[in-house]
Design an enzyme around this catalytic site. Structure first.
Site, PDB file in Angstrom:
ATOM      1  N   CYS A  44       0.842  -1.196   0.000  1.00  0.00           N
ATOM      2  CA  CYS A  44       0.000   0.000   0.000  1.00  0.00           C
ATOM      3  C   CYS A  44       0.875   1.243   0.000  1.00  0.00           C
ATOM      4  CB  CYS A  44      -0.936   0.006   1.206  1.00  0.00           C
ATOM      5  SG  CYS A  44      -0.074   0.092   2.787  1.00  0.00           S
TER       6      CYS A  44
ATOM      7  N   CYS B 222       3.400   1.640   2.733  1.00  0.00           N
ATOM      8  CA  CYS B 222       4.627   0.864   2.559  1.00  0.00           C
ATOM      9  C   CYS B 222       5.653   1.645   1.746  1.00  0.00           C
ATOM     10  CB  CYS B 222       4.322  -0.459   1.865  1.00  0.00           C
ATOM     11  SG  CYS B 222       3.245  -1.559   2.785  1.00  0.00           S
TER      12      CYS B 222
ATOM     13  N   ASP C 125       9.568  26.003 -33.653  1.00  0.00           N
ATOM     14  CA  ASP C 125      10.670  26.371 -34.535  1.00  0.00           C
ATOM     15  C   ASP C 125      10.180  26.119 -35.961  1.00  0.00           C
ATOM     16  OD1 ASP C 125      13.340  26.887 -35.471  1.00  0.00           O
ATOM     17  OD2 ASP C 125      13.556  24.720 -35.684  1.00  0.00           O
TER      18      ASP C 125
ATOM     19  N   ASP D 202      14.217  21.269 -32.864  1.00  0.00           N
ATOM     20  CA  ASP D 202      15.040  20.103 -33.188  1.00  0.00           C
ATOM     21  C   ASP D 202      16.523  20.401 -33.268  1.00  0.00           C
ATOM     22  OD1 ASP D 202      14.980  21.612 -35.538  1.00  0.00           O
ATOM     23  OD2 ASP D 202      15.229  19.836 -36.790  1.00  0.00           O
TER      24      ASP D 202
END
Length: 765
Positions: A31, A34, A431, A634
Site C-alpha cells: 500500500c 509501505c 521552430d 530540433d
C-alpha cells in the site's frame, strides 16, 4: 534516425556530479504507507540525496554519494520491514512471473461453504454449516493462505509502523478469535453467531483483489515488455567475406551485419548495401514502412521487409536507440508526479489514524451498549475497509499506462513532471526549419554580384559549410558537388550563433549568413537587393556570401533555399486551436520565409528573424504573462528555448542537445505528434484525478459507514478489493487511446487529408 540522436536520453535526472543512481526492486510493499516507509528509511541514510519509491512498479530510485553502498541501501530497506535487491544497470527485462492463481482459487473454495449459507439466509433458506466444520474450513485460509498478511504486518510492527497487511491481519484475527471464543464458550441461550465467514471471506477477497491488481499492473507495463521483446538475441555478421550467425553480444561496432527479408534488425547502423522497406512502427509509432537504401540509418528492433540489407554497425547493446528508449520509459514510469505528494502526506499518517478510528469504534459501541460482539465486528469492518491500496496505486498506474501507450506511439516522456505539466499548456511555440518544415532544404537559386561566377560562389560557400551538420550546409554541399564535385579546404572555420559561419578559403576570409550578418558587417546588397527581396517574398531563405578585403567586406553573391512544409503541420495547428491552445512561430530565418510558412500552416504570430537567446526571452516573457508554454524544436539553437519553456518537446530528427533540454521527445518528425503528446498528457492526468477522487471518496465514505455498523466485514473486504482493482482498471483504459491520425474528426478537413498528404504540400518554402 540513429542512436546518436538519443544519446541525451540518459540525462533523465538533474543529479549532482558527485552522486550516483541506484535502482532497487522492493518486495513486500502492499500500500501507499509501505512505499512511503521505504522512502523515509532510504532518505535517512547519510549520503542519500533523494529516494523515490513507486508502488506500482515496486522499484526504488536512489541518488546517493559514491560511498553509499548497495548493501547499505538494502539493509535500510530490510530494517523498514521489506526486502530489496539491486537492478542491474541498463534496460531491464521486465518479465516478472505472474501472481500465482491457485492460492486465490483454494481460498475461495474453502470460503464458499461459509459464505453461501449467509447469502441463502437472505432468501429464507437456512443451511448453516456446523461450527467445527466452519473452524476446519476457516483455519487454513486464516493461517496458511493468509500467512502473508501476518508476516508483512509483523515486519511493519517490528519497524514501529503499520500497513495494509497489519490492518487485514488485525481485522481477520479479531473476527476469527471472536468466532473461536463463541465456539468454545457458547452463549447462555446456546445460540452463538460465528464470524468465520467474515475472516475467510475478507482474506479471499483481498487475495483476489491482489491477484487482479497484479495482472492489471503487468498489463500496464506491457510497453516495456514489448520493447524488450524487440531486442534480437542473435545476428548474422559478415567478416572476411564469410557470413555467420553469432550471439548479439559478440557483434562489435564496425561489423557488417546482414539482415534478410522478414528479419528484425539487430543493431543500429547505416545501410551500405541493398534496398528495402523497414517497419519502425513499434519504435517511432509510424505505421508505414520506411524506404531504406545505401546511406540510410536503421534502428535495432525494426523489421526488414522485402530486400536484404547489409548494415555498418554504429551502436550495440545498451547504446542502441532501443536500449535508450527502454531506459527512458522505465525512468518515466518509476518517477513520481507532483500530484503524488498529496498521497504521500496522507499515507504517512493513514494507518495510525485508522487504528485510532477502529479503537474509537470499539470503545464507542461498548459505551453505547452494543456489546463486545457488535463492537468487535464493526471495528473489524473499519480495519478492513480502510486499506490505502487504492491511494497508492492511483497515480503510478496511470503514469505507467500513459507513458507506456505514449512510447508505443513514438512519444517518449522523460519524467512524470513533464507529463503532468503538458496537460496545462496554453501556448505552443514552434521552430520553423526541421520542425514545421521537412528540414531538408535545397538550393533553388544562386545570384552573384557583378564580376563573380556562380561556380566560385558555390565552391566558397560549400567550403565554409563543409564541417557543419546544419540542413542548409548539407544543401550547399549537395549543390556544389552536383555542379563540379570540387569543394576547397577551409581553415579557421567557426560558427557565428544565429548569424552564420566564417572561415578562410584559398587564403581569403569569407562569411556566409543571413540578413542580420549583413547588417552587422554593414554590407550593401546593391544590385542583389531586388532579387533577394523577391526570393524572400516567395518564402525562400536567403544566405549572403561576403569576402573580407582590405577595403572592407565585399558581397560575392547569395544562395536561396527552399524547404517543404511537413504534410501534417497545418492539421497540427488546427488541432491545437480546437484544444484552446495558441500557436506561434519562432524562427532564425528571414521574416519573408517565416511568414510564408506561417500562412501555409495557419500561424499568424510569427517572430523572425530571432536569435537563440531571444527565443528563450520570448518564452520567458510569455510565462511571465501567465501562459504555460511548450517549445517544439530540433536543433542546437533551440536548446535554450527548450530549457526555458514549461515543457520542451524535441523532434528525434534533431540533435542530442535539443533532446537533452526537452522533457518530451517525439520519435517521428511529425507536428501532429505534439497534439498527441498534449492530448495524452491531459487524459493521463484526468485518470490520475479520477483515481485519487475515487480512492479518497471511498475511504471518506466507507470508514464512517463501517464505524456506524452499516457495513459487515465481508462487504467491507469486497469494497476494499474492488477499490484497488477499479483504480488500476480505470488507468488501463488509457491503452485504448489512439493518435490523432487514427481519430476521425469531421471538423478538420486537414486531418482527413493526412493520408493524402500531397494535397497539403502546396509549395516549397
Amino acid at each position: 534516425m540513429g542512436s546518436h540522436n538519443l544519446a541525451a536520453m540518459d540525462a533523465v535526472s538533474t543529479a549532482p556530479v558527485d552522486t550516483r543512481e541506484t535502482r532497487l526492486r522492493i518486495e513486500g510493499m502492499t500500500c501507499a504507507s509501505c512505499s512511503g516507509r521505504v522512502e523515509k528509511a532510504l532518505r535517512k541514510l547519510p549520503g542519500v540525496s533523494s529516494a523515490a519509491v513507486n508502488l506500482a512498479t515496486e522499484r526504488a530510485t536512489v541518488l546517493a554519494a559514491p560511498d553509499v553502498s548497495v548493501a547499505m541501501l538494502e539493509a535500510a530497506v530490510e530494517k523498514a520491514g521489506y526486502t530489496a535487491a539491486r537492478i542491474a544497470d541498463g534496460p531491464t527485462h521486465t518479465a516478472e512471473a505472474p501472481v500465482p492463481w491457485w492460492p486465490v482459487a483454494l481460498s475461495v473454495l474453502l470460503s464458499l461453504p461459509l459464505v453461501l449459507p449467509m447469502l441463502l439466509a437472505t432468501f429464507g433458506v437456512h443451511a448453516m454449516v456446523d461450527g467445527w466444520v466452519q473452524l476446519a474450513l476457516a483455519t487454513p485460509v486464516q493461517f496458511w493462505l493468509g500467512a502473508r498478511f501476518f508476516r508483512a504486518g509483523y515486519r511493519a510492527l517490528r519497524a514501529g509502523t503499520g500497513n495494509m497487511d497489519l490492518l487485514v491481519a488485525l481485522g481477520t484475527t479479531a473476527a476469527y478469535g471472536l468466532s473461536l471464543y463463541r465456539l468454545l464458550v457458547p452463549a447462555a441461550d446456546g445460540v452463538s453467531h460465528l464470524y468465520f465467514e467474515a475472516s475467510a471471506a475478507v482474506i479471499s477477497l483481498v487475495l483476489l483483489g491482489k491477484w487482479l491488481e497484479g495482472r492489471a499492473k503487468r498489463e500496464a507495463a506491457d510497453a516495456i515488455r514489448a520493447l524488450n521483446a524487440l531486442r534480437p538475441v542473435r545476428a548474422r555478421i559478415r567478416r572476411d567475406g564469410v557470413e555467420r550467425e553469432v550471439p548479439i553480444e559478440q557483434v562489435a561496432v564496425g561489423d557488417a551485419v546482414v539482415v534478410r527479408p522478414g528479419e528484425r534488425v539487430p543493431v543500429d547502423g547505416t545501410v551500405v548495401e541493398g534496398r528495402s522497406h523497414v517497419d519502425e512502427a513499434l519504435i517511432t509509432g509510424e505505421g508505414l514502412p520506411v524506404a531504406k537504401a545505401a546511406g540510410a540509418r536503421v534502428t535495432g528492433g525494426s523489421i526488414n521487409a522485402e530486400g536484404a540489407l547489409v548494415i555498418d554497425t554504429s551502436a550495440i547493446g545498451t547504446e542502441t536507440t532501443l536500449a535508450r528508449i527502454i531506459r527512458m520509459v522505465e525512468s518515466a514510469q518509476a518517477a513520481k508526479a507532483p500530484i503524488q505528494r498529496i498521497v504521500d502526506r496522507v499515507s504517512a499518517v493513514f494507518v495510525p489514524v485508522v487504528l485510532g478510528i477502529a479503537a474509537i469504534t470499539l470503545a464507542g459501541w461498548l459505551v453505547a451498549g452494543g456489546g463486545w460482539e457488535r463492537a468487535i465486528v464493526n471495528a473489524v469492518a473499519v480495519l478492513v475497509i480502510a486499506c490505502p491500496c487504492a491511494l497508492g496505486l492511483a497515480t503510478p498506474t496511470a503514469i505507467i499506462a500513459g507513458t507506456g501507450v505514449a512510447a508505443a506511439h513514438g512519444i517518449l516522456i522523460k519524467d512524470a513532471e513533464a507529463l503532468e505539466r503538458a496537460q496545462s499548456i496554453t501556448t505552443v511555440a514552434f521552430d520553423k526549419t526541421g520542425t514545421l518544415t521537412e528540414g531538408r532544404p535545397v538550393v533553388v537559386d544562386v545570384q552573384v554580384a557583378p564580376g563573380q561566377a556562380v561556380d566560385d560562389v558555390l565552391r566558397w560557400a560549400a567550403a565554409l559549410q563543409s564541417r557543419s551538420a546544419h540542413p542548409l550546409a548539407r544543401a550547399v554541399l549537395e549543390k556544389a558537388r552536383a555542379a563540379d564535385g570540387v569543394v576547397p579546404a577551409v581553415t579557421g572555420a567557426r560558427a557565428l550563433p544565429g548569424r552564420g559561419v566564417e572561415g578562410e578559403v584559398g587564403g581569403d576570409r569569407y562569411a556566409l549568413g543571413g540578413s542580420r550578418l549583413m547588417e552587422e558587417l554593414g554590407v550593401d546588397a546593391g544590385a542583389l537587393a531586388a532579387p533577394a527581396a523577391a526570393l524572400a517574398d516567395a518564402g525562400r531563405t536567403v544566405s549572403w556570401l561576403v569576402r573580407f578585403e582590405r577595403a572592407g567586406p565585399r558581397l560575392c553573391g547569395l544562395l536561396a533555399f527552399g524547404d517543404a512544409v511537413r504534410p501534417t503541420a497545418r492539421a497540427a495547428v488546427e488541432a491545437l486551436q480546437r484544444m484552446g491552445i495558441a500557436a506561434l512561430m519562432l524562427s532564425g530565418d528571414n521574416v519573408g520565409s517565416a511568414r510564408a510558412v506561417g500562412r501555409e500552416v495557419g500561424i499568424a504570430d510569427v517572430r523572425a528573424p530571432i536569435l537563440p537567446a531571444e527565443k528563450a526571452a520570448v518564452l520567458q516573457a510569455l510565462r511571465a504573462d501567465g501562459r504555460l508554454v511548450a517549445m517544439v524544436g530540433d536543433g542546437i539553437n533551440d536548446a535554450p528555448a527548450l530549457a526555458a519553456a514549461d515543457v520542451g518537446i524535441a523532434m528525434s530528427s534533431g540533435t542530442d542537445v535539443a533532446m537533452a533540454a526537452a522533457g518530451i521527445t517525439l520519435m517521428r518528425a511529425d507536428p501532429l505528434a505534439v497534439v498527441d503528446a498534449i492530448d495524452l498528457s491531459r487524459r493521463t492526468v484526468a485518470k490520475i484525478r479520477q483515481n485519487l477522487g475515487w480512492a479518497f471518496a471511498y475511504n471518506v465514505l466507507g470508514i464512517p459507514l463501517a464505524a456506524l455498523g452499516l457495513l459487515s466485514p465481508v462487504i467491507a473486504g469486497a469494497a476494499m478489493a474492488l477499490s484497488s482493482v477499479s483504480v488500476v482498471a480505470n488507468a488501463l483504459l488509457l491503452r485504448r487511446w489512439r493518435p490523432a491520425k487514427q481519430r476521425v474528426d469531421s471538423r478538420s478537413p486537414a486531418l482527413h487529408a493526412i493520408d493524402g498528404a500531397d494535397s497539403l504540400r502546396t509549395r516549397s518554402t
